[in-house]
Design an enzyme around this catalytic site. Structure first.
Site, PDB file in Angstrom:
ATOM      1  N   HIS A  29      -6.525  -1.923   7.334  1.00  0.00           N
ATOM      2  CA  HIS A  29      -7.164  -1.688   6.046  1.00  0.00           C
ATOM      3  C   HIS A  29      -6.187  -1.152   5.009  1.00  0.00           C
ATOM      4  CE1 HIS A  29      -8.370   1.842   8.709  1.00  0.00           C
ATOM      5  NE2 HIS A  29      -7.554   2.413   7.840  1.00  0.00           N
ATOM      6  N   GLU A  80     -10.617   0.417   2.460  1.00  0.00           N
ATOM      7  CA  GLU A  80     -11.210   1.734   2.705  1.00  0.00           C
ATOM      8  C   GLU A  80     -11.172   2.489   1.385  1.00  0.00           C
ATOM      9  OE1 GLU A  80     -10.286   5.967   4.984  1.00  0.00           O
ATOM     10  OE2 GLU A  80      -9.438   4.109   5.820  1.00  0.00           O
ATOM     11  N   HIS A  98      -1.577  -5.791  -6.988  1.00  0.00           N
ATOM     12  CA  HIS A  98      -2.945  -6.261  -6.893  1.00  0.00           C
ATOM     13  C   HIS A  98      -3.332  -6.528  -5.444  1.00  0.00           C
ATOM     14  CE1 HIS A  98      -0.598 -10.137  -7.322  1.00  0.00           C
ATOM     15  NE2 HIS A  98      -1.288 -10.388  -6.224  1.00  0.00           N
ATOM     16  N   GLU A 146      -6.317 -10.709  -7.605  1.00  0.00           N
ATOM     17  CA  GLU A 146      -5.994 -12.108  -7.840  1.00  0.00           C
ATOM     18  C   GLU A 146      -6.952 -12.948  -7.001  1.00  0.00           C
ATOM     19  OE1 GLU A 146      -2.313 -15.342  -7.506  1.00  0.00           O
ATOM     20  OE2 GLU A 146      -2.090 -13.341  -6.606  1.00  0.00           O
TER      21      GLU A 146
END
Length: 294
Positions: A29, A80, A98, A146
């Site tokens: 994560h 998370e 991003h 994106e």
């Protein structure tokens, strides 16, 4: 996040680097901070199509978490989100780039985002000089996503983009310390940047890191919004040995020596890369136990 507790420093052995290449690793994560947890959950589920997988509140440490993604945590990369009580705004900084989501229809996804009040920062269409169809949107906290048009994929949450000051050094660091593979490298002199896709599997089937070097820029601000990436490992102790060796060669440092988190007993270790980006390595078996317990 739980307080970090220092343990005894690791003592590295040369074969630790060989072990890293055989370790069973995957991205677990990305951890970052948001100013309104429910607002962000609503945006990610309604606009982006993610599922809220679990949520927890830790009042004694004054924070809450929410885990969201496109599939269960035991097999998918997820985000998370962390909400710290009373903090409604963070500085994303100039270094974080991003996240990316692969979708079969970028135009449709953008219209869904727009219809629900989301901010579109780059309209869908082909990239300049290419055929890939992309778009960019912004979440309520200012994080950029994106959107990439692709065929069906097992991992829609497909990229985390970070800016680095020395691309070759960063590639070498992640290859040696984390066991990643360089998947492709693209130089774009017209726009004065070079990027590298690195990870554990084909980028069209898994999550990858997109490291970007902008010509002549060696340092970026980190802000206090984006926190870290977590990666699963079979052994945090051997992993830390390898990281210790690599930081001595290329820079960076271990910020938490390997060992169990008090109260949870999940074994982790954490470190900074040469640019100061943080990674947490999590014991695979402990991570699965943690998921089953919740």
């Amino acid at each position: 996040m739980a307080a970090e507790v220092e343990a005894e420093p690791v003592v590295a052995s040369e074969n630790a680097l060989e072990w890293v290449q055989k370790d069973k690793r995957r991205f677990l994560h990305a951890v970052y901070r948001v100013g309104d947890l429910e607002r962000t959950i609503k945006f990610y589920t309604e606009c982006l199509g993610m599922t809220l997988l679990r949520q927890r509140d830790i009042p004694e440490e004054k924070y809450s978490n929410a885990f969201l993604g496109f599939g269960p945590e035991d097999s998918h990369f997820v985000v998370e989100l962390t909400y710290n009580y009373g903090v409604d705004k963070y500085d994303i900084g100039t270094g974080f780039g991003h996240f990316a989501i692969a979708t079969e229809d970028v135009y449709k996804l953008v219209e869904n985002v727009r219809s629900k009040g989301g901010k579109v920062t780059r309209e869908p269409g082909p990239v300049k000089g290419g055929t890939s169809v992309i778009a960019f949107i912004q979440d309520p906290d200012g994080y950029i996503f994106e959107l990439i048009q692709r065929g069906p994929t097992p991992e829609p949450l497909c990229q985390v983009m970070l800016r680095v000051g020395d691309l070759d050094r960063s590639i070498k660091f992640y290859e040696k310390a984390c066991g990643m593979k360089l998947l492709r490298k693209i130089d774009n002199p017209a726009y004065k940047y070079t990027l590298a896709m690195i990870g554990y599997d084909d980028e069209y089937k898994s999550t990858v890191l997109e490291l970007t070097y902008n010509y002549g820029v060696t340092e970026y601000t980190k802000g206090n919004a984006y926190a870290q990436i977590a990666i699963g490992t079979e052994d945090v102790y051997k992993s830390a040995e390898a990281v210790d060796l690599v930081t001595k060669e290329l820079g960076g440092k271990i910020t938490r020596q390997p060992g169990p988190i008090p109260g949870i007993n999940t074994k982790i270790t954490s470190f900074l890369d040469p640019d100061g980006w943080k990674t947490v390595l999590v014991d695979n078996a402990d991570f699965l136990k943690e998921l089953q317990a919740e």
